[in-house]
Design a protein around this motif. Structure first.
Motif, PDB file in Angstrom:
ATOM      1  N   TYR A 174     -86.757  27.454  23.308  1.00 44.37           N
ATOM      2  CA  TYR A 174     -87.841  28.296  22.815  1.00 44.37           C
ATOM      3  C   TYR A 174     -88.185  27.875  21.402  1.00 44.37           C
ATOM      4  O   TYR A 174     -87.294  27.722  20.563  1.00 44.37           O
ATOM      5  CB  TYR A 174     -87.439  29.776  22.856  1.00 44.37           C
ATOM      6  N   ILE A 193     -90.980  28.701  18.168  1.00 42.77           N
ATOM      7  CA  ILE A 193     -91.931  29.683  17.664  1.00 42.77           C
ATOM      8  C   ILE A 193     -92.508  29.204  16.343  1.00 42.77           C
ATOM      9  O   ILE A 193     -91.779  28.718  15.477  1.00 42.77           O
ATOM     10  CB  ILE A 193     -91.268  31.057  17.485  1.00 42.77           C
ATOM     11  N   ILE A 234     -95.859  30.156  20.907  1.00 36.63           N
ATOM     12  CA  ILE A 234     -94.526  30.320  21.473  1.00 36.63           C
ATOM     13  C   ILE A 234     -94.416  29.386  22.662  1.00 36.63           C
ATOM     14  O   ILE A 234     -95.230  29.465  23.588  1.00 36.63           O
ATOM     15  CB  ILE A 234     -94.284  31.755  21.966  1.00 36.63           C
ATOM     16  N   VAL A 263     -90.758  37.607  21.266  1.00 33.02           N
ATOM     17  CA  VAL A 263     -90.731  37.383  19.827  1.00 33.02           C
ATOM     18  C   VAL A 263     -91.400  38.589  19.186  1.00 33.02           C
ATOM     19  O   VAL A 263     -92.483  38.997  19.604  1.00 33.02           O
ATOM     20  CB  VAL A 263     -91.513  36.109  19.443  1.00 33.02           C
ATOM     21  N   TRP A 296     -91.541  23.852  13.503  1.00 34.59           N
ATOM     22  CA  TRP A 296     -91.449  25.181  14.099  1.00 34.59           C
ATOM     23  C   TRP A 296     -90.655  26.086  13.162  1.00 34.59           C
ATOM     24  O   TRP A 296     -89.771  25.630  12.462  1.00 34.59           O
ATOM     25  CB  TRP A 296     -90.740  25.088  15.446  1.00 34.59           C
TER      26      TRP A 296
END
Length: 178
Positions: free
Chosen positions: A126, A128, A114, A79, A141
């Motif tokens: 995933y 973030i 993360i 990221v 998120w």
């Protein structure tokens, strides 16, 4: 204080322990300008994991720093926060996967979370999150990405890009595994 931490594997850069308001932090100087990072934590295998850390820097005119973090080694899922373009971008092995808008503020501490979740179908999820440390953690998120790639756990990596010519500070480095 002033020396390189023993428990980090420095990939490049002159990282050292500093102090801010009686708190020990990790400092990357703003000179030279480039791309600098370190690996840390255990090499976890076949587990879902989460990386958490805090960072701070500042811009100088139109020059902005940039920040990145990676799960699963240096070539894993990464990221990157690009304050100059106001974007947060997810990559896998240099392939651009997803991006979302994000406005960064200079001289403020930020927290990043993360998560890499292994799914039973040789896929990964995933998630973030990024927010100012002075504010409450958001409930949702910033983005979630389902990859058709099985997450292969490994060490975590963090990068700083002091393009502004000013130092970047890191703190609260944590790895959680499930």
């Amino acid at each position: 204080i002033g020396s390189e931490p023993e428990n980090l594997f420095i990939l490049d850069g002159a990282f050292s322990v500093g102090i801010e308001e009686k708190n020990l932090i990790l400092v990357l100087p703003g000179n030279p300008v480039g791309e600098f990072g370190f690996l840390f934590g255990p090499r976890l295998r076949e587990k879902s994991m989460e990386l958490q850390f805090s960072f701070k820097s500042e811009n100088k005119g139109r020059r902005y720093p940039s920040f990145a973090a990676c799960l699963g080694g240096v070539r894993g899922f990464r990221v990157r926060l690009n304050p100059a373009s106001r974007k947060m971008i997810l990559y896998y092995e240099d392939e651009h996967l997803e991006e979302v808008p994000f406005t960064w503020k200079s001289k403020k501490w930020y927290n990043m979370r993360i998560q890499a979740v292994r799914l039973p179908t040789k896929q990964s999820m995933y998630k973030i999150k990024l927010w100012q440390a002075s504010q409450n953690e958001p409930l949702g998120w910033h983005f979630t990405y389902r990859a058709e790639i099985e997450f292969e756990s490994g060490k975590c990596a963090v990068w700083g890009y002091p393009y502004s010519g000013l130092s970047i500070c890191f703190d609260n480095l944590n790895i959680l595994a499930r």
